[in-house]
Design a protein around this motif. Sequence first.
Motif, PDB file in Angstrom:
ATOM      1  N   UNK A  22       0.835  -1.207   0.000  1.00  0.00           N
ATOM      2  CA  UNK A  22       0.000   0.000   0.000  1.00  0.00           C
ATOM      3  C   UNK A  22       0.865   1.250   0.000  1.00  0.00           C
ATOM      4  N   UNK A  23       1.921   1.249   0.827  1.00  0.00           N
ATOM      5  CA  UNK A  23       2.803   2.423   0.878  1.00  0.00           C
ATOM      6  C   UNK A  23       3.568   2.623  -0.429  1.00  0.00           C
ATOM      7  N   UNK A  24       3.966   1.514  -1.071  1.00  0.00           N
ATOM      8  CA  UNK A  24       4.700   1.622  -2.337  1.00  0.00           C
ATOM      9  C   UNK A  24       3.821   2.197  -3.434  1.00  0.00           C
ATOM     10  N   UNK A  25       2.625   1.656  -3.592  1.00  0.00           N
ATOM     11  CA  UNK A  25       1.785   2.141  -4.694  1.00  0.00           C
ATOM     12  C   UNK A  25       1.334   3.583  -4.446  1.00  0.00           C
ATOM     13  N   UNK A  26       1.141   3.954  -3.185  1.00  0.00           N
ATOM     14  CA  UNK A  26       0.799   5.342  -2.877  1.00  0.00           C
ATOM     15  C   UNK A  26       1.968   6.267  -3.197  1.00  0.00           C
ATOM     16  N   UNK A  27       3.177   5.826  -2.863  1.00  0.00           N
ATOM     17  CA  UNK A  27       4.377   6.615  -3.159  1.00  0.00           C
ATOM     18  C   UNK A  27       4.482   6.908  -4.653  1.00  0.00           C
TER      19      UNK A  27
END
Length: 197
Positions: A182-187
Amino acid sequence: MTSSPVEDLAALLAVTGGLVAGVRPGQWDGPTPCTDWNVRQLVDHFVIGDRLFATILRGEAPPPPSALDPKVTDVLGDDPVKAQRTAAQDLLAALSEPGVLERIHQIPIGPVPGAGAAYIRATEAVVHGWDLAQATGQEPRFPDDLVQQVLDFTRAKLADIPPDRTPFGPPQPAPDDAPPLTRLVALLGRSVQEQNG
Protein backbone atom coordinates in the motif's frame (compact mmCIF):
# COMPACT_ATOMS: atom_id res chain seq x y z
CA MET A 1 14.53 -12.71 2.18
CA THR A 2 16.32 -14.25 -0.75
CA SER A 3 19.98 -14.05 -1.55
CA SER A 4 20.13 -11.97 -4.73
CA PRO A 5 18.29 -9.26 -6.67
CA VAL A 6 17.67 -11.82 -9.43
CA GLU A 7 15.98 -14.29 -7.08
CA ASP A 8 13.92 -11.50 -5.54
CA LEU A 9 12.84 -10.30 -8.97
CA ALA A 10 12.00 -13.86 -10.03
CA ALA A 11 9.69 -14.24 -7.04
CA LEU A 12 7.92 -10.95 -7.78
CA LEU A 13 7.60 -11.67 -11.51
CA ALA A 14 6.02 -15.01 -10.65
CA VAL A 15 3.31 -13.22 -8.67
CA THR A 16 2.73 -10.80 -11.53
CA GLY A 17 2.55 -13.73 -13.91
CA GLY A 18 -0.13 -15.30 -11.73
CA LEU A 19 -2.14 -12.09 -11.94
CA VAL A 20 -1.83 -12.08 -15.74
CA ALA A 21 -3.04 -15.69 -15.76
CA GLY A 22 -6.00 -14.61 -13.63
CA VAL A 23 -7.32 -12.08 -16.14
CA ARG A 24 -10.68 -13.31 -17.42
CA PRO A 25 -11.46 -13.17 -21.16
CA GLY A 26 -13.88 -10.25 -20.85
CA GLN A 27 -11.49 -8.09 -18.82
CA TRP A 28 -8.75 -7.29 -21.34
CA ASP A 29 -10.44 -4.09 -22.57
CA GLY A 30 -11.31 -2.88 -19.08
CA PRO A 31 -9.93 0.26 -17.41
CA THR A 32 -6.94 0.27 -15.05
CA PRO A 33 -5.48 2.70 -12.48
CA CYS A 34 -3.13 3.75 -15.34
CA THR A 35 -5.91 5.75 -16.96
CA ASP A 36 -4.25 5.89 -20.38
CA TRP A 37 -4.18 2.10 -20.67
CA ASN A 38 -6.67 -0.72 -20.62
CA VAL A 39 -5.78 -4.09 -19.08
CA ARG A 40 -4.17 -5.45 -22.24
CA GLN A 41 -2.10 -2.30 -22.77
CA LEU A 42 -0.98 -2.39 -19.13
CA VAL A 43 0.24 -5.98 -19.51
CA ASP A 44 1.82 -5.05 -22.84
CA HIS A 45 3.66 -2.22 -21.06
CA PHE A 46 5.40 -4.38 -18.52
CA VAL A 47 6.13 -7.19 -20.99
CA ILE A 48 7.67 -4.63 -23.36
CA GLY A 49 9.66 -3.26 -20.40
CA ASP A 50 11.03 -6.67 -19.44
CA ARG A 51 12.02 -7.31 -23.07
CA LEU A 52 13.64 -3.87 -23.33
CA PHE A 53 15.73 -4.35 -20.20
CA ALA A 54 16.82 -7.82 -21.32
CA THR A 55 17.99 -6.33 -24.61
CA ILE A 56 19.91 -3.55 -22.87
CA LEU A 57 21.48 -5.92 -20.31
CA ARG A 58 22.73 -8.12 -23.15
CA GLY A 59 24.41 -5.09 -24.69
CA GLU A 60 22.15 -5.01 -27.74
CA ALA A 61 20.66 -1.90 -29.35
CA PRO A 62 17.21 -1.11 -27.92
CA PRO A 63 14.22 -0.84 -30.25
CA PRO A 64 12.97 2.60 -31.35
CA PRO A 65 10.75 4.48 -28.88
CA SER A 66 7.67 3.87 -31.02
CA ALA A 67 8.07 0.12 -30.40
CA LEU A 68 7.80 0.74 -26.65
CA ASP A 69 4.32 2.29 -26.74
CA PRO A 70 1.69 -0.27 -25.67
CA LYS A 71 -0.94 1.67 -27.60
CA VAL A 72 1.04 1.02 -30.79
CA THR A 73 2.84 -2.25 -30.14
CA ASP A 74 1.07 -5.40 -28.99
CA VAL A 75 3.56 -8.10 -27.94
CA LEU A 76 1.04 -10.36 -26.21
CA GLY A 77 -0.35 -12.12 -29.29
CA ASP A 78 -2.84 -14.88 -28.64
CA ASP A 79 -1.23 -15.99 -25.37
CA PRO A 80 -0.58 -13.11 -22.92
CA VAL A 81 0.38 -15.54 -20.14
CA LYS A 82 3.10 -17.13 -22.27
CA ALA A 83 4.29 -13.72 -23.52
CA GLN A 84 4.70 -12.46 -19.95
CA ARG A 85 6.40 -15.63 -18.77
CA THR A 86 8.81 -15.69 -21.73
CA ALA A 87 9.74 -12.02 -21.26
CA ALA A 88 10.31 -12.58 -17.54
CA GLN A 89 12.51 -15.61 -18.18
CA ASP A 90 14.51 -13.67 -20.78
CA LEU A 91 15.04 -10.79 -18.35
CA LEU A 92 16.12 -13.12 -15.53
CA ALA A 93 18.51 -14.94 -17.87
CA ALA A 94 20.08 -11.63 -18.94
CA LEU A 95 20.48 -10.54 -15.31
CA SER A 96 22.10 -13.90 -14.45
CA GLU A 97 24.95 -13.53 -16.95
CA PRO A 98 28.39 -13.07 -15.31
CA GLY A 99 29.17 -9.46 -14.43
CA VAL A 100 25.79 -8.05 -15.45
CA LEU A 101 24.70 -7.04 -11.93
CA GLU A 102 27.89 -5.01 -11.40
CA ARG A 103 28.20 -3.47 -14.87
CA ILE A 104 26.65 -0.07 -15.64
CA HIS A 105 23.84 -0.12 -18.22
CA GLN A 106 22.20 2.80 -20.01
CA ILE A 107 18.45 2.43 -19.39
CA PRO A 108 15.74 4.97 -20.31
CA ILE A 109 16.11 6.94 -17.04
CA GLY A 110 19.93 6.97 -17.15
CA PRO A 111 22.92 4.81 -16.24
CA VAL A 112 22.44 2.18 -13.51
CA PRO A 113 24.25 -0.97 -12.40
CA GLY A 114 22.54 -4.23 -13.29
CA ALA A 115 21.41 -4.71 -9.68
CA GLY A 116 19.64 -1.34 -9.88
CA ALA A 117 18.00 -2.40 -13.14
CA ALA A 118 16.71 -5.50 -11.35
CA TYR A 119 15.13 -3.33 -8.65
CA ILE A 120 13.57 -1.04 -11.24
CA ARG A 121 11.96 -4.03 -12.93
CA ALA A 122 10.88 -5.28 -9.50
CA THR A 123 9.17 -1.93 -8.89
CA GLU A 124 7.37 -2.21 -12.23
CA ALA A 125 6.33 -5.80 -11.51
CA VAL A 126 4.88 -4.93 -8.11
CA VAL A 127 3.19 -1.62 -8.90
CA HIS A 128 1.74 -2.73 -12.23
CA GLY A 129 0.83 -6.06 -10.65
CA TRP A 130 -1.17 -4.05 -8.11
CA ASP A 131 -2.71 -2.04 -10.97
CA LEU A 132 -3.67 -5.25 -12.73
CA ALA A 133 -5.13 -6.72 -9.56
CA GLN A 134 -7.24 -3.60 -8.98
CA ALA A 135 -8.49 -3.67 -12.57
CA THR A 136 -9.43 -7.35 -12.54
CA GLY A 137 -10.64 -7.93 -8.98
CA GLN A 138 -7.68 -10.06 -7.91
CA GLU A 139 -5.60 -10.11 -4.73
CA PRO A 140 -1.94 -9.13 -5.28
CA ARG A 141 -0.01 -11.55 -3.06
CA PHE A 142 3.49 -10.11 -3.19
CA PRO A 143 5.72 -11.10 -0.23
CA ASP A 144 5.89 -8.20 2.26
CA ASP A 145 9.64 -8.55 2.82
CA LEU A 146 10.40 -8.22 -0.90
CA VAL A 147 7.96 -5.34 -1.34
CA GLN A 148 9.65 -3.58 1.61
CA GLN A 149 13.00 -3.86 -0.21
CA VAL A 150 11.43 -2.41 -3.36
CA LEU A 151 9.85 0.38 -1.30
CA ASP A 152 13.20 1.23 0.33
CA PHE A 153 14.93 1.26 -3.08
CA THR A 154 12.19 3.39 -4.63
CA ARG A 155 12.24 5.96 -1.81
CA ALA A 156 16.01 6.30 -2.18
CA LYS A 157 15.91 6.65 -5.97
CA LEU A 158 12.75 8.68 -6.49
CA ALA A 159 14.66 11.94 -6.88
CA ASP A 160 16.55 10.46 -9.84
CA ILE A 161 13.39 9.68 -11.80
CA PRO A 162 12.34 12.31 -14.38
CA PRO A 163 9.35 14.43 -13.31
CA ASP A 164 7.21 13.05 -16.15
CA ARG A 165 7.66 9.52 -14.83
CA THR A 166 4.60 8.14 -16.57
CA PRO A 167 2.77 6.02 -15.58
CA PHE A 168 3.82 6.87 -12.04
CA GLY A 169 2.28 9.99 -10.54
CA PRO A 170 2.91 12.29 -7.59
CA PRO A 171 2.97 10.57 -4.18
CA GLN A 172 -0.42 10.04 -2.54
CA PRO A 173 -1.16 9.71 1.18
CA ALA A 174 -1.01 6.32 2.88
CA PRO A 175 -1.14 5.39 6.56
CA ASP A 176 2.28 4.92 8.17
CA ASP A 177 1.19 1.52 9.44
CA ALA A 178 -0.12 0.34 6.06
CA PRO A 179 1.43 -2.76 4.48
CA PRO A 180 4.52 -2.18 2.28
CA LEU A 181 2.50 -2.72 -0.91
CA THR A 182 0.00 0.00 0.00
CA ARG A 183 2.80 2.42 0.88
CA LEU A 184 4.70 1.62 -2.34
CA VAL A 185 1.79 2.14 -4.69
CA ALA A 186 0.80 5.34 -2.88
CA LEU A 187 4.38 6.62 -3.16
CA LEU A 188 4.11 6.12 -6.92
CA GLY A 189 0.84 7.95 -7.34
CA ARG A 190 -1.89 5.41 -6.68
CA SER A 191 -4.87 6.41 -4.59
CA VAL A 192 -5.21 4.00 -1.68
CA GLN A 193 -7.82 5.92 0.30
CA GLU A 194 -10.46 3.30 -0.40
CA GLN A 195 -8.08 0.41 0.24
CA ASN A 196 -8.34 -1.22 3.63
CA GLY A 197 -4.70 -2.27 3.69
